[in-house]
Design an enzyme around this catalytic site. Sequence first.
Site, PDB file in Angstrom:
ATOM      1  N   CYS A 258     -94.090 -66.379  73.807  1.00 20.93           N
ATOM      2  CA  CYS A 258     -93.909 -65.216  72.923  1.00 20.93           C
ATOM      3  C   CYS A 258     -95.222 -64.671  72.385  1.00 20.93           C
ATOM      4  O   CYS A 258     -95.413 -63.467  72.326  1.00 20.93           O
ATOM      5  CB  CYS A 258     -93.013 -65.600  71.755  1.00 20.93           C
ATOM      6  SG  CYS A 258     -91.342 -65.932  72.277  1.00 20.93           S
TER       7      CYS A 258
HETATM    8  N1  LIG Z   1     -88.802 -69.915  76.008  1.00 17.92           N
HETATM    9  C1  LIG Z   1     -88.723 -69.220  74.900  1.00 17.92           C
HETATM   10  O1  LIG Z   1     -88.933 -69.746  73.816  1.00 17.92           O
HETATM   11  C2  LIG Z   1     -88.335 -67.743  74.919  1.00 17.92           C
HETATM   12  C3  LIG Z   1     -87.973 -67.148  73.701  1.00 17.92           C
HETATM   13  C4  LIG Z   1     -87.601 -65.832  73.687  1.00 17.92           C
HETATM   14  C5  LIG Z   1     -87.631 -65.091  74.875  1.00 17.92           C
HETATM   15  N2  LIG Z   1     -87.995 -65.669  76.055  1.00 17.92           N
HETATM   16  C6  LIG Z   1     -87.966 -64.825  77.248  1.00 17.92           C
HETATM   17  O2  LIG Z   1     -86.832 -65.137  78.047  1.00 17.92           O
HETATM   18  C7  LIG Z   1     -87.135 -64.994  79.441  1.00 17.92           C
HETATM   19  C8  LIG Z   1     -86.854 -66.317  80.152  1.00 17.92           C
HETATM   20  O3  LIG Z   1     -87.713 -67.298  79.628  1.00 17.92           O
HETATM   21  P1  LIG Z   1     -87.454 -68.845  79.762  1.00 17.92           P
HETATM   22  O4  LIG Z   1     -88.336 -69.483  78.737  1.00 17.92           O
HETATM   23  O5  LIG Z   1     -85.998 -69.159  79.738  1.00 17.92           O
HETATM   24  O6  LIG Z   1     -88.036 -69.107  81.228  1.00 17.92           O
HETATM   25  P2  LIG Z   1     -87.898 -70.445  82.089  1.00 17.92           P
HETATM   26  O7  LIG Z   1     -89.062 -70.459  83.014  1.00 17.92           O
HETATM   27  O8  LIG Z   1     -87.637 -71.607  81.197  1.00 17.92           O
HETATM   28  O9  LIG Z   1     -86.571 -70.237  82.939  1.00 17.92           O
HETATM   29  C9  LIG Z   1     -86.370 -69.185  83.805  1.00 17.92           C
HETATM   30  C10 LIG Z   1     -85.515 -69.657  84.971  1.00 17.92           C
HETATM   31  O10 LIG Z   1     -85.253 -68.515  85.794  1.00 17.92           O
HETATM   32  C11 LIG Z   1     -85.244 -68.941  87.154  1.00 17.92           C
HETATM   33  N3  LIG Z   1     -85.406 -67.785  88.026  1.00 17.92           N
HETATM   34  C12 LIG Z   1     -86.554 -67.170  88.421  1.00 17.92           C
HETATM   35  N4  LIG Z   1     -86.264 -66.123  89.219  1.00 17.92           N
HETATM   36  C13 LIG Z   1     -84.910 -66.054  89.305  1.00 17.92           C
HETATM   37  C14 LIG Z   1     -83.999 -65.173  89.966  1.00 17.92           C
HETATM   38  N5  LIG Z   1     -84.445 -64.143  90.677  1.00 17.92           N
HETATM   39  N6  LIG Z   1     -82.682 -65.418  89.840  1.00 17.92           N
HETATM   40  C15 LIG Z   1     -82.228 -66.461  89.131  1.00 17.92           C
HETATM   41  N7  LIG Z   1     -83.029 -67.334  88.483  1.00 17.92           N
HETATM   42  C16 LIG Z   1     -84.362 -67.123  88.567  1.00 17.92           C
HETATM   43  C17 LIG Z   1     -86.357 -69.973  87.210  1.00 17.92           C
HETATM   44  O11 LIG Z   1     -86.192 -70.831  88.329  1.00 17.92           O
HETATM   45  C18 LIG Z   1     -86.216 -70.687  85.864  1.00 17.92           C
HETATM   46  O12 LIG Z   1     -85.386 -71.843  85.969  1.00 17.92           O
HETATM   47  C19 LIG Z   1     -88.601 -64.565  79.490  1.00 17.92           C
HETATM   48  O13 LIG Z   1     -88.647 -63.170  79.569  1.00 17.92           O
HETATM   49  C20 LIG Z   1     -89.155 -65.031  78.173  1.00 17.92           C
HETATM   50  O14 LIG Z   1     -90.216 -64.231  77.753  1.00 17.92           O
HETATM   51  C21 LIG Z   1     -88.341 -66.993  76.093  1.00 17.92           C
END
Ligand SMILES: NC(=O)c1ccc[n+]([C@@H]2O[C@H](COP(=O)([O-])OP(=O)(O)OC[C@H]3O[C@@H](n4cnc5c(N)ncnc54)[C@H](O)[C@@H]3O)[C@@H](O)[C@H]2O)c1
Length: 417
Positions: A258
């Site tokens: 973030c």
């Molecule tokens: N982690 C946090 O604290 C947090 C908080 C708020 C927002 N976000 C946002 O949420 C979004 C996801 O983040 P995250 O932390 O969950 O990421 P992450 O890396 O933990 O998980 C994402 C998952 O998506 C999968 N993936 C990639 N391409 C794909 C596709 N085409 N189809 C299906 N699955 C696919 C990956 O294999 C992975 O397992 C990002 O935009 C991030 O900025 C994250």
Amino acid sequence: MDVVILGLGYVGLPLARAATGAGLTVVGFDTDASVVASLAAGRSHVDDVPGDDVDRMLASGFHPTAEESAIGPVDTAVICVPTPLSTDGGPDLSAVIAATRTVARILRAGMLVILESTTFPGTTDEIVRPILEESGLIAGRDFHLAFSPERIDPGNKKYGPHNTPKVVGGFTPACTRRAADFYGRFVETVVPTKGTREAETAKLLENTYRHINIALVNEMARFCHELGIDLWDVIRAAASKPFGFQPFHPGPGVGGHCIPIDPHYLSYKVRAKLGYPFRFVELAQEINATMPAYVARRVQDMLNEAGLATNGASVLLLGVTYKPNIADQRESPATPLARHLHALGAKLTYHDPYVTDWSVAGVEVLGTDDLEGAVANADVVILVQDHDRYDADALARIAKRFFDTRGVTTTDDARRL
Ligand SMILES: NC(=O)c1ccc[n+]([C@@H]2O[C@H](COP(=O)([O-])OP(=O)(O)OC[C@H]3O[C@@H](n4cnc5c(N)ncnc54)[C@H](O)[C@@H]3O)[C@@H](O)[C@H]2O)c1
């Protein structure tokens, strides 16, 4: 199936748990077959979702899959895939685009599609909508489309998915209502916005606000040190004001997704669309990014005062994750800090109860389980992350030299950032 969640990471998996808990049948689609295999076996790779919860989800019909053909007809699709930076520092929307294409292939009239991935304003309307409409179905008329930013705070025991208000912005007012109804099944408070762009920008405002305020105190940390002022005491005093002030604390740099990454999405959009810089964000990035080098310098000074060279000195890093009490190492400032110290010739070891292996720039850093022994033996100990496991004052007392980047020590045996 009621819902497909695309991306089963830090955001998608807790969402799948919340939806399953509300009685919805959920299929989880992730392109990483190892993630799917471990979830199917009841193992979790996300700190906030214990394996027992995954077992409960599976028993309630949660179906993780890496096969697009296994998704089947659903009412709602939620995209929770990563939005990293590309090699040139701009947004990398390749996962969002790929996941949207997957949804486009299963899109039916009457479906609701929601994007949760953090991204620049306009993504839902200008990138996601056209791909979905290649199906011949029109957003707002044949299917509903919305953006709802994820605000999950890994490791936060007080605020989780159910009691953190959920911002929801639809492509049309009807899209907003439909998405609000969906989240209303498992989230206490839904906050509608005028449209998708307002919801996208709200998330970026939240993260940019923290980024800038952390940069403010990081910059102050440097000159307060020069002026002999204890900034931690300053912040404590200022925070006694019951209105108009929220405390932020300096540290060895910013980590996670973030803070170091998301504001780039906003400054990119401003520069690309309007041609001028978002100066606050760029300045904050500059200041926060130099903190690991600044900490290395302060540690070098400490050794120098004792007549020791950093070259050849044994340096122990305590806590290498980006937040306390979790295993997530993404963008942790411990990595650039280790790189700087390594370049100065320091012999590095680390201790972290949450991290079993740690490599920096492809080189493995030696870990230790013997916390007290390692603290007593190192030439200098740096508290990088303040896990609950650490009693910083007690450790500082047995260390030869102790540098506290988190301002948690009270003893004179420690030097604070
Ligand atoms: N982690 C946090 O604290 C947090 C908080 C708020 C927002 N976000 C946002 O949420 C979004 C996801 O983040 P995250 O932390 O969950 O990421 P992450 O890396 O933990 O998980 C994402 C998952 O998506 C999968 N993936 C990639 N391409 C794909 C596709 N085409 N189809 C299906 N699955 C696919 C990956 O294999 C992975 O397992 C990002 O935009 C991030 O900025 C994250």
